[in-house]
Design an enzyme around this catalytic site. Structure first.
Site, PDB file in Angstrom:
ATOM      1  N   CYS A 134       0.618  -0.861   0.066  1.00  7.18           N
ATOM      2  CA  CYS A 134       0.144  -0.324  -0.133  1.00  7.18           C
ATOM      3  C   CYS A 134       1.086   1.088  -0.073  1.00  7.18           C
ATOM      4  O   CYS A 134       1.490   1.639  -1.086  1.00  7.18           O
ATOM      5  CB  CYS A 134      -1.226   0.088   0.858  1.00  7.18           C
ATOM      6  SG  CYS A 134      -2.399  -1.362   0.515  1.00  7.18           S
ATOM      7  N   ASP A 189      -8.760  -1.051  -7.370  1.00  4.62           N
ATOM      8  CA  ASP A 189      -7.894  -0.370  -6.971  1.00  4.62           C
ATOM      9  C   ASP A 189      -8.038   0.960  -7.167  1.00  4.62           C
ATOM     10  O   ASP A 189      -7.222   1.536  -8.050  1.00  4.62           O
ATOM     11  CB  ASP A 189      -6.384  -0.896  -7.031  1.00  4.62           C
ATOM     12  CG  ASP A 189      -5.911  -0.187  -5.747  1.00  4.62           C
ATOM     13  OD1 ASP A 189      -6.154   0.814  -4.802  1.00  4.62           O
ATOM     14  OD2 ASP A 189      -4.095  -0.430  -5.191  1.00  4.62           O
ATOM     15  N   HIS A 221      -7.436  -3.280  -3.216  1.00  5.15           N
ATOM     16  CA  HIS A 221      -6.438  -2.587  -2.288  1.00  5.15           C
ATOM     17  C   HIS A 221      -6.260  -3.484  -1.111  1.00  5.15           C
ATOM     18  O   HIS A 221      -7.048  -3.670  -0.328  1.00  5.15           O
ATOM     19  CB  HIS A 221      -6.564  -1.789  -2.622  1.00  5.15           C
ATOM     20  CG  HIS A 221      -5.283  -0.892  -1.805  1.00  5.15           C
ATOM     21  ND1 HIS A 221      -4.475  -0.361  -2.645  1.00  5.15           N
ATOM     22  CD2 HIS A 221      -6.025  -0.340  -0.476  1.00  5.15           C
ATOM     23  CE1 HIS A 221      -4.080   0.547  -1.478  1.00  5.15           C
ATOM     24  NE2 HIS A 221      -4.186   0.764  -0.502  1.00  5.15           N
TER      25      HIS A 221
END
Length: 251
Positions: A134, A189, A221
């Site tokens: 991330c 995402d 994500h």
């Protein structure tokens, strides 16, 4: 499977002291190092288990609390299973802390983390690898561009905002990267839309960076994070294959 030893260490920085998780094979021989960057939820048991798995493969792994300016771990009051959709207060805690960690501050810290690894008897001589998840994927790439002589490999997984139109976008360091780069994007995402994937690919190619960017179909994500609803077992294991292959080529 290699037995590993993990401890909490304190790393002096220009702005204070960063607490971190350091894990290494139990024989205490010097090993290639991996600087492991957290996601937004912070240093916690799931990330420590991932660092342990890397150490089991033969690496010394440093997982710093990049939010140390806001306190030692745990920085946030989060449940064992983190579901922001069920608790709207989650992002209210995290977003101000994330925004306060500017690229400038993060890279000042990266220098401290790399110095710590260079001085550690548990780390073999030579450059290190970085991996991140991330927001950590951004930090991994920025570190490679900021300290190209110290970073030989970069991996990033379900990274967001990697190639924006902002002047401090991570993809703009591509021209300074000498490491081999791998990204495993999530195709579900919103933080990395197709135009950013293309912009990142074009920047790495134009800079002559040896790289591979893959889109994990159906993955969301956060797909590596087993303590969140985004977790995807198939994508998680695919990420391990890609990461360990990169490290084996590097070291």
């Amino acid at each position: 499977m290699t037995a590993v030893q993990g401890i909490t260490v304190d790393i002096p920085t220009e702005d204070g002291v960063a607490d971190a998780y350091l894990v290494h094979p139990g024989d205490e021989r010097p090993r290639p190092a991996v600087l492991f960057y957290q996601d937004a939820f912070g240093l916690r048991p799931h990330l420590q288990s991932m660092a342990d798995r890397l150490a089991e493969a033969g690496y010394t792994v440093l997982l710093p609390n990049v939010f140390y300016r806001n306190g030692r771990v745990p920085v946030f009051d989060l449940p064992e299973f983190i579901d922001p959709a069920a608790n709207p207060n989650t992002w209210q805690q995290i977003m101000p802390v994330m925004k306060a960690l500017t690229p400038e501050l993060a890279m000042r810290d990266a220098g401290a983390y790399l110095r710590f690894l260079a001085d550690s008897p548990l780390v073999a001589d030579g450059p290190v690898a970085t991996t991140g998840y991330c927001m950590g994927a951004r930090l991994a790439l920025l570190t490679a561009g900021t300290c190209p002589d110290r970073v030989a490999a970069v991996a990033g997984f379900h990274g967001g905002q990697l190639a924006t139109e902002e002047p401090d976008s991570p993809h703009l360091v591509a021209g300074r990267v000498t490491a081999e780069v791998y990204f495993g994007h999530a195709d579900q995402d919103a933080s990395l839309p197709p135009e950013q994937i293309q912009r990142l690919e074009e920047a790495l190619t134009a800079a002559g960076v040896r790289h591979r960017c893959e889109v994990y179909e159906g993955a969301h994500h956060g797909y590596t994070q087993a303590d969140t609803p985004a977790y995807d077992q198939e994508a998680y294991e695919r990420h391990w294959t890609a990461l360990l292959d990169l490290l084996e080529r590097t070291f």
